[in-house]
Design a protein around this motif. Sequence first.
Motif, PDB file in Angstrom:
ATOM      1  N   GLY A  42      79.084  68.495  97.462  1.00 22.46           N
ATOM      2  CA  GLY A  42      79.818  68.084  96.277  1.00 22.46           C
ATOM      3  C   GLY A  42      80.997  68.975  95.947  1.00 22.46           C
ATOM      4  N   THR A  43      81.028  70.184  96.509  1.00 21.02           N
ATOM      5  CA  THR A  43      82.064  71.150  96.167  1.00 21.02           C
ATOM      6  C   THR A  43      83.129  71.311  97.249  1.00 21.02           C
ATOM      7  OG1 THR A  43      80.432  72.382  94.875  1.00 21.02           O
ATOM      8  CG2 THR A  43      82.479  73.527  95.428  1.00 21.02           C
ATOM      9  N   LEU A  44      82.714  71.323  98.493  1.00 17.86           N
ATOM     10  CA  LEU A  44      83.635  71.599  99.597  1.00 17.86           C
ATOM     11  C   LEU A  44      84.139  70.305 100.241  1.00 17.86           C
ATOM     12  CD1 LEU A  44      81.698  74.534 101.330  1.00 17.86           C
ATOM     13  CD2 LEU A  44      83.499  74.673  99.595  1.00 17.86           C
ATOM     14  N   PRO A  45      85.390  70.264 100.688  1.00 19.02           N
ATOM     15  CA  PRO A  45      85.963  69.056 101.317  1.00 19.02           C
ATOM     16  C   PRO A  45      85.588  68.947 102.800  1.00 19.02           C
ATOM     17  CG  PRO A  45      87.643  70.740 101.180  1.00 19.02           C
ATOM     18  CD  PRO A  45      86.414  71.324 100.525  1.00 19.02           C
ATOM     19  N   LEU A  46      84.289  68.930 103.090  1.00 19.67           N
ATOM     20  CA  LEU A  46      83.831  68.906 104.483  1.00 19.67           C
ATOM     21  C   LEU A  46      84.273  67.628 105.194  1.00 19.67           C
ATOM     22  CD1 LEU A  46      80.178  70.266 104.016  1.00 19.67           C
ATOM     23  CD2 LEU A  46      82.257  71.545 104.583  1.00 19.67           C
ATOM     24  N   GLY A  47      84.161  66.497 104.502  1.00 16.97           N
ATOM     25  CA  GLY A  47      84.543  65.227 105.111  1.00 16.97           C
ATOM     26  C   GLY A  47      86.013  65.184 105.469  1.00 16.97           C
ATOM     27  N   ALA A  48      86.859  65.672 104.573  1.00 23.03           N
ATOM     28  CA  ALA A  48      88.303  65.687 104.831  1.00 23.03           C
ATOM     29  C   ALA A  48      88.630  66.554 106.038  1.00 23.03           C
ATOM     30  CB  ALA A  48      89.051  66.180 103.599  1.00 23.03           C
ATOM     31  N   LEU A  49      87.948  67.689 106.163  1.00 23.43           N
ATOM     32  CA  LEU A  49      88.184  68.579 107.302  1.00 23.43           C
ATOM     33  C   LEU A  49      87.784  67.909 108.613  1.00 23.43           C
ATOM     34  CD1 LEU A  49      86.939  71.947 105.776  1.00 23.43           C
ATOM     35  CD2 LEU A  49      89.295  71.330 106.318  1.00 23.43           C
ATOM     36  N   SER A 179      92.201  51.644 110.147  1.00 20.64           N
ATOM     37  CA  SER A 179      92.162  52.895 109.391  1.00 20.64           C
ATOM     38  C   SER A 179      92.473  54.070 110.301  1.00 20.64           C
ATOM     39  CB  SER A 179      90.789  53.081 108.753  1.00 20.64           C
ATOM     40  OG  SER A 179      90.492  52.021 107.856  1.00 20.64           O
ATOM     41  N   ALA A 180      93.174  55.060 109.770  1.00 17.41           N
ATOM     42  CA  ALA A 180      93.613  56.199 110.585  1.00 17.41           C
ATOM     43  C   ALA A 180      92.451  56.934 111.223  1.00 17.41           C
ATOM     44  CB  ALA A 180      94.435  57.149 109.717  1.00 17.41           C
ATOM     45  N   PHE A 181      91.350  57.096 110.494  1.00 20.49           N
ATOM     46  CA  PHE A 181      90.206  57.810 111.061  1.00 20.49           C
ATOM     47  C   PHE A 181      89.532  57.024 112.180  1.00 20.49           C
ATOM     48  CE2 PHE A 181      88.565  55.350 107.446  1.00 20.49           C
ATOM     49  CZ  PHE A 181      87.493  54.681 108.009  1.00 20.49           C
ATOM     50  N   HIS A 182      89.720  55.720 112.188  1.00 24.61           N
ATOM     51  CA  HIS A 182      89.115  54.852 113.193  1.00 24.61           C
ATOM     52  C   HIS A 182      90.031  54.615 114.395  1.00 24.61           C
ATOM     53  CE1 HIS A 182      86.608  51.713 114.831  1.00 24.61           C
ATOM     54  NE2 HIS A 182      87.535  50.790 114.669  1.00 24.61           N
ATOM     55  N   MET A 183      91.298  55.010 114.273  1.00 30.86           N
ATOM     56  CA  MET A 183      92.288  54.691 115.304  1.00 30.86           C
ATOM     57  C   MET A 183      91.972  55.305 116.665  1.00 30.86           C
ATOM     58  SD  MET A 183      94.875  52.813 115.901  1.00 30.86           S
ATOM     59  CE  MET A 183      95.695  52.392 114.356  1.00 30.86           C
ATOM     60  N   VAL A 203      96.608  53.262 109.114  1.00 29.12           N
ATOM     61  CA  VAL A 203      96.722  53.146 107.656  1.00 29.12           C
ATOM     62  C   VAL A 203      95.414  53.651 107.039  1.00 29.12           C
ATOM     63  CG1 VAL A 203      98.318  51.180 107.761  1.00 29.12           C
ATOM     64  CG2 VAL A 203      95.861  50.757 107.729  1.00 29.12           C
ATOM     65  N   ASP A 204      95.307  53.562 105.733  1.00 27.22           N
ATOM     66  CA  ASP A 204      94.038  53.877 105.057  1.00 27.22           C
ATOM     67  C   ASP A 204      93.573  55.295 105.367  1.00 27.22           C
ATOM     68  OD1 ASP A 204      91.611  53.595 103.665  1.00 27.22           O
ATOM     69  OD2 ASP A 204      90.596  52.803 105.435  1.00 27.22           O
ATOM     70  N   TYR A 205      94.393  56.263 105.009  1.00 26.79           N
ATOM     71  CA  TYR A 205      94.049  57.672 105.241  1.00 26.79           C
ATOM     72  C   TYR A 205      93.044  58.143 104.197  1.00 26.79           C
ATOM     73  CZ  TYR A 205      97.859  58.035 108.609  1.00 26.79           C
ATOM     74  OH  TYR A 205      98.662  57.878 109.714  1.00 26.79           O
ATOM     75  N   ARG A 206      91.982  58.809 104.642  1.00 33.87           N
ATOM     76  CA  ARG A 206      90.959  59.315 103.728  1.00 33.87           C
ATOM     77  C   ARG A 206      90.898  60.841 103.693  1.00 33.87           C
ATOM     78  NH1 ARG A 206      87.124  55.075 103.150  1.00 33.87           N
ATOM     79  NH2 ARG A 206      88.203  53.141 103.724  1.00 33.87           N
ATOM     80  N   GLY A 207      91.299  61.499 104.774  1.00 32.29           N
ATOM     81  CA  GLY A 207      91.181  62.951 104.840  1.00 32.29           C
ATOM     82  C   GLY A 207      92.469  63.693 104.557  1.00 32.29           C
ATOM     83  N   ILE A 208      93.588  62.962 104.522  1.00 33.56           N
ATOM     84  CA  ILE A 208      94.872  63.589 104.241  1.00 33.56           C
ATOM     85  C   ILE A 208      95.030  63.722 102.729  1.00 33.56           C
ATOM     86  CG2 ILE A 208      97.364  63.375 104.470  1.00 33.56           C
ATOM     87  CD1 ILE A 208      95.918  63.911 107.085  1.00 33.56           C
ATOM     88  N   SER A 222      80.949  60.299 100.134  1.00 31.54           N
ATOM     89  CA  SER A 222      81.441  59.079 100.767  1.00 31.54           C
ATOM     90  C   SER A 222      82.340  59.398 101.960  1.00 31.54           C
ATOM     91  CB  SER A 222      82.201  58.234  99.743  1.00 31.54           C
ATOM     92  OG  SER A 222      82.768  57.087 100.349  1.00 31.54           O
ATOM     93  N   VAL A 223      83.260  60.342 101.777  1.00 35.25           N
ATOM     94  CA  VAL A 223      84.169  60.717 102.862  1.00 35.25           C
ATOM     95  C   VAL A 223      83.398  61.382 104.000  1.00 35.25           C
ATOM     96  CG1 VAL A 223      86.141  62.172 103.473  1.00 35.25           C
ATOM     97  CG2 VAL A 223      86.125  60.940 101.308  1.00 35.25           C
TER      98      VAL A 223
END
Length: 251
Positions: A42-49, A179-183, A203-208, A222-223
């Motif tokens: 809940g605190t760290l952006p692990l998914g984005a990384l 989606s960019a993560f799926h590309m 498209v559809d960037y989630r980690g940027i 979710s991310v």
Amino acid sequence: MLTPESWLVVLLLLALLASRADNRIWGRRFLLAALVFTLVIGTLPLGALLLRPLETQFQPNPAVSDPAGILILGGGEDGSAMLATGLAGVNEAGDRFLAGIALARTYPEAGVVFTGGSGKLLGHGVPGADLAEQILAEAGVNSDRILLENRSRNTAENAANTRVLVSDDITGPWLLVTSAFHMPRAVGTFCAAGWRNIIPYPVDYRGIGSLEIGWDLGGRLSVLNIAVKEWIGLMAYRVTGRSTQLFVAAC
């Protein structure tokens, strides 16, 4: 079962079972692990990384001239909304449709291909192609330009089924919209299925975005779920031969 939200449930279940078995020490350990796990996620952006290496493989808004077609991968449609209201809705991946419609207007001579059935394990669901047909029509895309593929349940079937539908004499270039993560997985799969002259259009960037530390359990979980699922899918496709390389540059 491998997503982080499932790990959290397992830890809580183990804590409960240990407590009921009068093993308070292990019950407390599992409960503490669940608490620490929740705080970290809940605190760290692990998914984005985890998503950043996937989303930066291909540049956004690539330069292209006179594409033969626009390939829109399913996943951005909301079948439950259509069942409930009769209206074609989109979900958080709806950018796939926005980009596909914008490209269709920019390149009026290009064909528009949508690929996506229903990926539900139980029940039939609404094929993504049914929703896509309505969304594209309402956006003003001429039906003569649209080719729909409604049997695919995953990316590998997207690539294989659309390859059969598209004439061999159409060599591209083809704009691949997802989606960019799926590309990375999508490009590798389409190349393995025999497609050539594919131009990724992510498209559809989630980690940027911001990598600041702060509390957002729902959003970060979710991310992280998306990131773990995509990395597992990427490696599984490579191992099973659905993609020739882990990261394919182009084909």
